[in-house]
Design a protein around this motif. Sequence first.
Motif, PDB file in Angstrom:
ATOM      1  N   LEU A   1      -5.114  -9.385   5.743  1.00 37.18           N
ATOM      2  CA  LEU A   1      -6.082  -8.348   6.076  1.00 37.18           C
ATOM      3  C   LEU A   1      -7.369  -8.940   6.636  1.00 37.18           C
ATOM      4  O   LEU A   1      -8.000  -8.359   7.525  1.00 37.18           O
TER       5      LEU A   1
ATOM      6  N   ALA B   1      -7.623  -1.902   0.769  1.00 34.56           N
ATOM      7  CA  ALA B   1      -6.706  -2.662   1.620  1.00 34.56           C
ATOM      8  C   ALA B   1      -5.707  -1.738   2.310  1.00 34.56           C
ATOM      9  O   ALA B   1      -5.464  -1.861   3.520  1.00 34.56           O
TER      10      ALA B   1
ATOM     11  N   ALA C   1      -5.789  -1.086   6.476  1.00 37.28           N
ATOM     12  CA  ALA C   1      -4.617  -1.447   7.277  1.00 37.28           C
ATOM     13  C   ALA C   1      -4.132  -0.265   8.112  1.00 37.28           C
ATOM     14  O   ALA C   1      -3.818  -0.412   9.307  1.00 37.28           O
TER      15      ALA C   1
END
Length: 470
Positions: free
Chosen positions: A19, A417, A421
Amino acid sequence: MDINEWITAVNDAIWGYVLIAALVGCGVWFTVKTRFVQFRMLFEMIRLLTETAADTMTGDRKTKHISPFQAFAVSVATRVGTGNLAGVAAAIAIGGPGSVFWMWVIALIGAATAFVESTLAQLFKQPHSDSFIGGPAYYIQKGLHKRWMAVMFAVFITLQFGLSNISVQSSTICSAMHEAFGWSPVWVGVVLTVTALFIVFGGIQRIAKVSAVLVPIMAVGYVVLALVVMVMNIQLIPHVMKIIVLDAFGVDQVAGGGIGATIMYGVKRGLFSNEAGEGSAPNVAATAQTSHPVKQGLIQALGVFTDTLLVCSCTAFIILISGLYTTPGLNGIELTQNALQAEVGSLGPVFVALAILLFAFSSIIGNYYYGEANIRFITKKPAVMTVYRILSAGGMVMFGALATFELVWNLVDFFMALLTACNLVAIVLLGRYAFRLLDDYREQKRRGIRDPSFHRSLFPEIEQDIDCWE
């Protein structure tokens, strides 16, 4: 392995390299494709913000539309909060002083990402009963025609901002009040819950009005105090800058677990604070009434600089000047309070407690709206919205008051996260529209048009998917 340890392991795996590389890569790509918009058009950002701020103060107070300045204030209200005081402290305590450098990096390149996502939100916004509504879920559905992906984003952002993020804000307020006044987190949580419920049931107008008042007061007051501390310790500033840069590249690892931890915590806490690429600010950017989508994109890019380069840096310098970041057991808001106490005396913890109350509470009500906008995208049922309001402003505020520091932060990192994404995939695929809008805006400015405007006919291939801009 308990739930907290399991989430920590998953977070480390996700954030380790994948990430971080995606965030930095997208930021660099957007910076190049927009021809360094965050630097070349900085003065235009400031001009737009000051003009819309003046219009908000002198314009028709009866209008139901959200002004660009009010949208900016709500988004900054969610950015400027726990991440700036507790998040920066946690990053320095765990990742070392070099984490601050990587916060700066992610802000400088992330401002271009923030420009793209907020410009897209304006392009694909939809009319609403008392303003406009939009955000990543809307530009995913309208621009990519992927309903499943849009719903997935809406679920992720509700879990992140509408629920888990609110618990972090509440937890930090309660910790600060306990450190400064010895107040019970339970009773502080009860007061926060009642107050938050009152505000969120008032809708985005009440949120915008409250934020437009709180944000300037809390930001200016905190920055002024930090500048006073820096002036009082002006001889230490070169040393502070030196340890930040050296520690960032592992040359002189003062604290933390090595250069990997330094970068990871700097990027994580930087993203939590400025939200560039996370897909949160576009939800409120879409509510503004403006003549061209690029205007709100520029204003939101300026919000990233305001958050990280200004407010986060203030906290970092206070902590590093104090030298307390190597003290065992000090982490989060308590580190910031103790650092300020070392510089200005016993009033330090009290000031931080009051500042975090304003910072974090304004974040609570702003974060709530992100969830509301996306639940409305999934369903129009009033009963569902009522349940969400109770869970968000009621349940999660109280949960944050009672849960541990580690648990609430781990939950935020996990959902952040997933959310980031999903949004990065969308804006990479749709970025070409933001680039064309920026070219159109610059062309109008070159022709001497002071106030550029946009019509959806500029995009004949997707004109049927654009509901506004007639």
